[in-house]
Design a protein around this motif. Structure first.
Motif, mmCIF file in Angstrom:
data_model
loop_
_atom_site.group_PDB
_atom_site.id
_atom_site.type_symbol
_atom_site.label_atom_id
_atom_site.label_comp_id
_atom_site.label_asym_id
_atom_site.label_seq_id
_atom_site.Cartn_x
_atom_site.Cartn_y
_atom_site.Cartn_z
ATOM 1 N N PHE A 1 6.200 3.676 2.384
ATOM 2 C CA PHE A 1 4.931 3.598 1.659
ATOM 3 C C PHE A 1 4.731 2.212 1.049
ATOM 4 O O PHE A 1 3.594 1.792 0.829
ATOM 5 C CB PHE A 1 4.892 4.662 0.555
ATOM 6 N N GLU A 2 5.843 1.501 0.752
ATOM 7 C CA GLU A 2 5.702 0.149 0.207
ATOM 8 C C GLU A 2 5.083 -0.778 1.238
ATOM 9 O O GLU A 2 4.351 -1.718 0.889
ATOM 10 C CB GLU A 2 7.070 -0.371 -0.237
ATOM 11 N N ALA A 3 5.382 -0.516 2.546
ATOM 12 C CA ALA A 3 4.787 -1.338 3.591
ATOM 13 C C ALA A 3 3.282 -1.105 3.672
ATOM 14 O O ALA A 3 2.524 -1.990 4.091
ATOM 15 C CB ALA A 3 5.428 -1.026 4.939
ATOM 16 N N LEU A 4 2.821 0.106 3.225
ATOM 17 C CA LEU A 4 1.390 0.393 3.219
ATOM 18 C C LEU A 4 0.689 -0.257 2.038
ATOM 19 O O LEU A 4 -0.544 -0.186 1.920
ATOM 20 C CB LEU A 4 1.161 1.906 3.159
ATOM 21 N N GLY A 5 1.512 -0.831 1.120
ATOM 22 C CA GLY A 5 0.942 -1.475 -0.065
ATOM 23 C C GLY A 5 1.229 -0.640 -1.298
ATOM 24 O O GLY A 5 0.863 0.538 -1.353
ATOM 25 N N ILE B 1 -10.523 1.775 6.584
ATOM 26 C CA ILE B 1 -9.191 1.728 5.976
ATOM 27 C C ILE B 1 -8.212 1.191 7.008
ATOM 28 O O ILE B 1 -7.941 1.831 8.034
ATOM 29 C CB ILE B 1 -8.767 3.124 5.498
ATOM 30 N N GLU B 2 -7.690 0.006 6.755
ATOM 31 C CA GLU B 2 -6.852 -0.661 7.744
ATOM 32 C C GLU B 2 -5.437 -0.094 7.783
ATOM 33 O O GLU B 2 -4.867 0.127 8.850
ATOM 34 C CB GLU B 2 -6.808 -2.167 7.452
ATOM 35 N N ASN B 3 -4.810 0.126 6.624
ATOM 36 C CA ASN B 3 -3.433 0.644 6.588
ATOM 37 C C ASN B 3 -3.452 2.133 6.920
ATOM 38 O O ASN B 3 -4.113 2.924 6.234
ATOM 39 C CB ASN B 3 -2.807 0.435 5.209
ATOM 40 N N GLN B 4 -2.710 2.481 8.001
ATOM 41 C CA GLN B 4 -2.801 3.851 8.496
ATOM 42 C C GLN B 4 -1.414 4.381 8.913
ATOM 43 O O GLN B 4 -0.516 3.613 9.266
ATOM 44 C CB GLN B 4 -3.737 3.923 9.713
ATOM 45 N N ILE B 5 -1.306 5.716 8.838
ATOM 46 C CA ILE B 5 -0.198 6.434 9.483
ATOM 47 C C ILE B 5 -0.837 7.245 10.593
ATOM 48 O O ILE B 5 -1.554 8.208 10.333
ATOM 49 C CB ILE B 5 0.540 7.365 8.498
ATOM 50 N N GLN B 6 -0.590 6.847 11.828
ATOM 51 C CA GLN B 6 -1.219 7.496 12.971
ATOM 52 C C GLN B 6 -0.260 8.538 13.546
ATOM 53 O O GLN B 6 0.869 8.221 13.931
ATOM 54 C CB GLN B 6 -1.566 6.456 14.038
ATOM 55 N N VAL B 7 -0.704 9.805 13.583
ATOM 56 C CA VAL B 7 0.100 10.930 14.059
ATOM 57 C C VAL B 7 -0.362 11.290 15.456
ATOM 58 O O VAL B 7 -1.562 11.494 15.690
ATOM 59 C CB VAL B 7 -0.038 12.141 13.114
ATOM 60 N N GLN C 1 3.388 6.639 13.621
ATOM 61 C CA GLN C 1 3.707 5.226 13.488
ATOM 62 C C GLN C 1 2.842 4.603 12.409
ATOM 63 O O GLN C 1 1.738 5.076 12.130
ATOM 64 C CB GLN C 1 3.487 4.483 14.818
ATOM 65 N N LEU C 2 3.375 3.575 11.752
ATOM 66 C CA LEU C 2 2.662 2.891 10.681
ATOM 67 C C LEU C 2 1.881 1.722 11.283
ATOM 68 O O LEU C 2 2.421 0.940 12.085
ATOM 69 C CB LEU C 2 3.640 2.361 9.634
ATOM 70 N N VAL C 3 0.623 1.625 10.887
ATOM 71 C CA VAL C 3 -0.220 0.499 11.301
ATOM 72 C C VAL C 3 -0.626 -0.218 10.023
ATOM 73 O O VAL C 3 -1.375 0.323 9.205
ATOM 74 C CB VAL C 3 -1.464 0.988 12.069
ATOM 75 N N VAL C 4 -0.094 -1.445 9.825
ATOM 76 C CA VAL C 4 -0.313 -2.186 8.580
ATOM 77 C C VAL C 4 -0.931 -3.537 8.920
ATOM 78 O O VAL C 4 -0.465 -4.237 9.835
ATOM 79 C CB VAL C 4 1.023 -2.386 7.826
#
Length: 874
Positions: A23-27, A854-860, A870-873
C-alpha cells in the motif's frame, strides 16, 4: 490505522500465496482504485483487511467459514497477513480461518483434519499475542472501535452505504455512544436517578418509622390518649408534639423524685423492724434448741458403760495385733517352702519327659547327615526329570515347526521358480516384439528413433501377446518378491533345524544325569534311602532342630532341679525359726494358747471402726456440753419479745412500701416510654429534614439530566445530538461539493408526537424546491453521495473529538455505478481533496471513468484456475 502490506494465501478466488500488496507503493496519502471483472475478487481484498483485524469480513452478507479457496490444493494453507501502522508504530497480524487440511502424518485414505481458527499479533517491541479472541480484543483496544464501528468509519462495504443514513435514532445512539464514549453521561443519569430514588425511599422510611413508633407508644391509657389526640389534631410532624413530650418527661421526673424519697423512708423503717423480728425469732429458736440439746446429752450419758467395755476390748485386740505379725511371717515361710517343693516336682517330671524324647530320637540324630544327603540326591533327581520333560516337550514342538517350515519352503520354491520363468518368457517376448512396439508410433515425416529415416515404407506390425514395458516391470518385481520370500523361509527353516538339534542334545544330557543320580541313590542303606519317601525335608529339618533343642533343655533342667533342692533346704530352716518366734510372742503377750489369741484378735478394719466409734462418742459428749454452756450464756443477754407482734408491724410497713414502689414503677414506665419516643422522634425528624433537603437538590439534578424538564431532554441525548450536529456540518462540506450545492443535511428536531425531545434522525433540505424531506426519498445516486458525505463527516469528527481513534484509511466498495458523469466528477474531486489531507482512500469499482481518473490501481484478473492481481503505480 493505515495498512502497509497485505498478503493473501488460499483465500477466496486466490489459489496460492499472492505477492504482498504494497500500500505504501500506492502512496501513503492519496487515492487508489481496485478494479476488475465482477466476481474476480475485488471485495475479497477488503474482506482480508477486515478479517485480519477483527476475525470477520467487511460485509454482513459473507461468512468467514466460506473464505477457503476452492482452487487451492489440499496442502495449501489459508491465511491473511496484514502489516499496519497506527500511532507511528507498526504491527503485524497473521490470521487463519477454520478449514480442512490433510493430516501431517501420511494417511492411506487421504483423510482430512480440521485446522482450527487462530491468530498472531506481533507488537512493535517484538512480543507476540496468540489466539483469535485475544488478538481481536487487543486490536479493538488499540483502535478504540469494534468491527461494527470500523465498518461505519473506515470500511464502507458493498450494499451497506445507507446503513448509517437510514438507521433509527436508537442504533445511531448506540454507535455514537461507543465512538464518543458518552457512557459517562448515561452512568451519571442512572446514578442521579438511583440516588434520588434512594433518598426519597430513606425520607419516606423515616416518616413511616415515626408514625409506627407513635402507634406502638404504650404508656398508661391517659397519656396515650393525650398523645393520640395531639397527633390527630396537628399531625405527626407538628411543632407541638416534641415540646409536649418534653414537658411530660419533666413532670414525671419531679413526681418520681417525691415517691423515691417516701420509699427510702419506708425502707429504713422496714430495715429496723426486720432486725427486731429477726432477733426475737432467734431468741425463741435458741431456747428451743437448748431444750433439745439437754435431751440429747441425757441420751449420750446412758450409753457410757457400752463404750467403756469397747475400749477394754480394743486394748486386748492391740496386743493380739502385735503377735499377728509373727504368725503371718510363719505362714509366709510355709507357703514359700510348699511352692518350692511344687516347682521341684514339676522340674523332675519335665526332665523325665525330655530324657524319654531324647531316647526316641537317638537314631535320627546319629543318621542326620546321611539322611540330609539322601534328600539332596532326591531333589536333584526330580530336577533332572523336570528338565528332561521340558526339553523333550520343546523338542517335539520344534520338530512340528520344522515340518511346517519344510512344507512352506517347498511351496515358496515352486512359486519363485514359476514367477522367474514367467518373467524370463515375457522378457524374451518383449525383446522380440520391441520393433513392432516402436513402429506403431512412427509417423511419416518424423525421424525414426532407431535409424533416423523420415520415410517408413516397411513398418513391422506389433505381434499379439507382446507385453508392455509396464507389464514387464510388474513381472520383474513379482519374481524378485517371490525370490526374497524364498530366501526368508530358507533362513527360518535352517534356524529351526539348528534349534531342534540343540534341544535333542540337551534332552539326552538330562536323561544321562537322571540315570546317574538314580544309581547313586540305590547304593545308600535302605533306612536312609526310604526316609525321604515318607517325610518332607522340612519335617526332617524340624525334627533335627527339635532334637538339638531337647539336649539343651535337658542340661538346663538338671541345673534347675539342683538349684530347687538347695532352695528347699534353706526354706525349711527359715520356717523352723519363724515357728519358734511365734511361740515366744504368744507367751510375752499373756495368751495361754492360739485359741485365746485368735479370740482376742480383731481384723484391722473392725478395730479401726470401733476406735472411730469410741472417738466419735467422746467428741459428741464434749460438743454437747460446750454447746449447752454457750446457749445458756447467749440467752442471759437477750431481751424477751413476742415475734408475732413484731411481724405484724413489719407486714404493715412493707405493704405501704410496695404501694409506693408500684406507683414509682408506673411513673418510670411512662417516663421511659415518653423519653424513648421523644428522642427517637427528634433524631428521625432531624435526619428526615436533612435527607429531605438533600433529596430536593438531587431530585432537581435528576429531573434536569433525565428529561423531566421543560424540553424533556436527556443529558446524554443532548451530548449525542451536539456530536451529530458536528458530523452533519462536516458532511455538508462534502455534500455541497458532490451535489452541486443542491442538498444540505439537518437533524430532525420534531418527532411524530410533536414533543421537542431531540432525536438523531435526519432530513435533507432540497434547495431546488426549498423544502425539507426524508433522506429515504433520495434516489440511488443521491443516497450514495449523502451516505459517502456522512461517512466522511463522521470520520473527521471522530478524529477531532476522540483522541484515541485515528481514521487514516477509508475503503469504499462499489456505489459509484449509480452516479451520472457530473456526480462522478464531483465525488472524485471530494475524495481527492480528502486524500490530500494525509489519508489513504481505496475504492472498489468497475466504472471506466474512475479507471481513467485514478492512476494508482490494483488490477484483479479472473481466470479458470483462480484470480491474481497486480499493482499499477504512476
Amino acid at each position: 490505522m493505515k495498512p502497509i502490506t497485505l498478503t493473501i494465501c488460499g483465500w477466496g478466488p486466490y489459489r496460492d500465496e499472492q505477492p504482498p500488496i504494497d500500500f505504501e507503493a500506492l502512496g501513503s496519502r492519496g487515492l487508489f482504485l481496485i478494479t476488475g471483472a465482477t466476481g474476480a475478487g475485488k471485495t475479497t481484498i477488503f474482506d482480508a483487511v477486515t478479517y485480519a483485524l477483527y476475525g470477520d469480513l467487511s460485509g454482513k452478507t459473507r461468512e468467514k467459514g466460506s473464505v477457503r479457496s476452492d482452487f487451492a490444493a489440499p496442502s495449501t494453507k489459508t491465511y491473511v497477513e496484514l502489516v499496519m501502522e497506527h500511532g507511528g508504530k507498526r504491527y503485524r497480524i497473521r490470521r487463519n480461518p477454520e478449514y480442512m487440511r490433510p493430516r501431517k502424518r501420511q494417511s492411506k485414505n487421504g483423510e482430512l483434519t480440521k485446522e482450527k481458527e487462530n491468530a498472531y499479533l506481533t507488537m512493535p517491541d517484538g512480543s507476540c499475542i496468540e489466539g483469535s479472541s485475544e488478538v481481536t480484543a487487543r486490536i479493538r483496544e488499540l483502535l478504540k472501535v469494534d468491527i461494527n464501528q470500523f465498518r461505519q468509519l473506515s470500511m464502507i462495504a458493498q450494499g451497506e452505504f445507507t446503513r448509517l443514513l437510514t438507521a433509527p435514532s436508537s442504533e445511531k445512539s448506540k454507535i455514537f455512544r461507543e465512538i464518543f464514549d458518552t457512557k459517562l453521561y448515561e452512568r451519571l443519569e442512572a446514578k442521579l436517578k438511583n440516588s434520588s430514588a434512594e433518598l426519597y425511599r430513606q425520607v419516606m422510611e423515616y416518616r413511616h418509622r415515626m408514625e409506627e413508633e407513635v402507634s406502638v407508644f404504650s404508656p398508661d391509657e391517659e397519656l396515650k390518649a393525650e398523645v393520640e389526640a395531639l397527633v390527630a389534631e396537628a399531625g405527626i410532624y407538628s411543632e407541638r408534639l416534641l415540646p409536649f413530650l418534653k414537658e411530660k418527661i419533666s413532670v414525671f421526673l419531679s413526681e418520681e423524685k417525691r415517691l423515691h424519697s417516701e420509699e427510702k423512708k419506708a425502707e429504713e423503717e422496714i430495715e429496723e423492724l426486720a432486725g427486731i423480728v429477726k432477733e426475737a425469732e432467734q431468741t425463741k429458736a435458741l431456747m428451743e434448741q437448748l431444750a433439745k440439746e439437754r435431751e440429747k446429752q441425757k441420751s449420750l450419758a446412758e450409753r457410757e458403760p457400752d463404750y467403756r467395755q469397747m475400749e477394754e476390748r480394743l486394748q486386748r485386740a492391740g496386743e493380739a495385733a502385735a503377735v499377728r505379725e509373727y504368725e503371718l511371717l510363719l505362714q509366709n515361710r510355709e507357703e514359700q517352702r510348699k511352692t518350692c517343693e511344687k516347682k521341684l516336682q514339676l522340674s523332675e517330671r519335665e526332665l523325665e519327659g525330655l530324657l524319654q524324647k531324647q531316647e526316641e530320637q537317638r537314631t535320627l540324630v546319629e543318621l542326620a547327615e546321611q539322611i540330609a544327603e539322601a534328600f539332596d540326591m532326591k531333589e536333584r533327581c526330580e530336577e533332572a526329570e523336570r528338565l528332561r520333560q521340558e526339553k523333550e516337550t520343546a523338542l517335539r514342538e520344534k520338530k512340528q515347526e520344522f515340518g511346517a517350515l519344510q512344507v512352506r519352503y517347498e511351496k515358496a520354491e515352486k512359486e519363485a521358480e514359476a514367477s522367474i520363468h514367467d518373467y524370463e518368457n515375457a522378457e524374451r517376448r518383449y525383446r522380440h516384439g520391441i520393433a513392432g512396439i516402436l513402429a506403431q508410433d512412427l509417423k511419416e515425416g518424423e525421424p525414426c528413433p532407431v535409424c533416423g529415416a523420415l520415410s517408413h515404407p516397411c513398418r513391422q506390425e506389433r505381434e499379439q501377446g507382446v507385453p508392455t514395458e509396464e507389464e514387464l516391470k510388474e513381472k520383474k518385481l513379482l519374481s524378485e518378491k517371490k525370490r526374497q520370500e524364498l530366501l526368508k523361509i530358507h533362513g527360518e527353516t535352517r534356524a529351526c533345524r539348528e534349534a531342534r538339534d540343540l534341544l535333542d542334545r540337551e534332552a539326552e544330557k538330562s536323561r544321562r544325569m537322571q540315570q546317574e543320580l538314580t544309581e547313586k541313590m540305590q547304593e545308600l542303606p535302605a533306612e536312609i534311602r526310604e526316609y525321604p519317601d515318607f517325610h518332607e525335608r522340612s519335617d526332617f529339618e524340624k525334627q533335627r532342630k527339635e532334637a538339638e533343642e531337647i539336649c539343651l533343655r535337658i542340661s538346663e533342667k538338671k541345673k534347675t532341679k539342683e538349684a530347687l533342692r538347695q532352695e528347699r533346704q534353706v526354706l525349711l530352716e527359715k520356717e523352723g525359726l519363724a515357728r519358734g518366734n511365734f511361740r515366744d510372742e504368744l507367751q510375752k503377750a499373756g495368751f495361754i494358747g492360739k485359741e485365746e489369741y485368735r479370740a482376742a484378735f480383731l481384723p484391722e478394719q473392725k478395730r479401726k471402726e470401733e476406735q472411730e466409734a469410741v472417738r466419735d462418742y467422746r467428741q459428741r459428749c464434749y460438743a454437747k456440753e460446750h454447746l449447752i454452756h454457750h446457749l445458756e450464756e447467749e440467752l442471759k443477754v437477750r431481751e424477751q419479745r413476742n415475734p408475732a407482734e413484731e411481724q405484724q408491724k413489719l407486714a404493715e410497713i412493707r405493704k405501704k412500701k410496695d404501694s409506693l414502689t408500684e406507683a414509682g414503677s408506673c411513673l418510670w414506665k411512662n417516663r421511659n416510654e415518653t423519653e424513648k419516643l421523644y428522642h427517637s422522634l427528634k433524631e428521625k425528624k432531624e435526619k428526615s429534614t436533612a435527607l429531605s433537603e438533600k433529596y430536593g437538590i438531587i431530585k432537581d439534578l435528576d429531573d434536569a439530566v433525565n428529561g423531566n424538564n421543560k424540553k424533556r431532554l436527556v443529558l446524554e441525548q443532548y451530548v449525542l445530538a451536539a456530536y451529530f450536529e458536528e458530523i452533519l456540518k462536516a458532511a455538508n462540506l462534502r455534500l455541497a461539493m458532490m451535489s452541486g450545492g443542491r442538498y444540505t443535511l439537518y437533524r430532525t428536531k420534531e418527532v411524530t408526537d410533536g414533543r421537542s425531545k431531540d432525536s438523531l434522525d435526519m432530513e435533507v433540505l432540497d434547495y431546488y424546491t426549498g423544502r425539507y424531506r426524508s433522506v429515504k426519498t433520495l434516489s440511488g445516486g443521491e443516497t450514495f453521495k449523502v451516505s459517502l458525505s456522512l461517512a466522511l463527516g463522521m470520520s473527521d469528527v471522530v478524529q477531532a473529538y476522540s483522541g484515541g481513534i485515528q481514521v487514516d484509511a477509508l475503503f469504499i466498495d462499489e456505489g459509484f455505478g449509480s452516479l451520472d458523469q457530473e456526480s462522478l466528477e464531483q465525488a472524485c474531486q471530494t475524495l481527492m481533496s480528502l486524500a490530500e489531507s494525509d489519508r489513504m482512500i481505496g475504492i472498489i469499482s468497475h466504472v471506466p471513468l474512475l479507471s481513467e481518473k485514478i492512476e494508482n490501481q490494483i488490477q484483479v484478473k479472473k481466470t479458470s484456475t483462480g484470480s491474481t492481481y497486480q499493482l499499477v503505480v504512476f
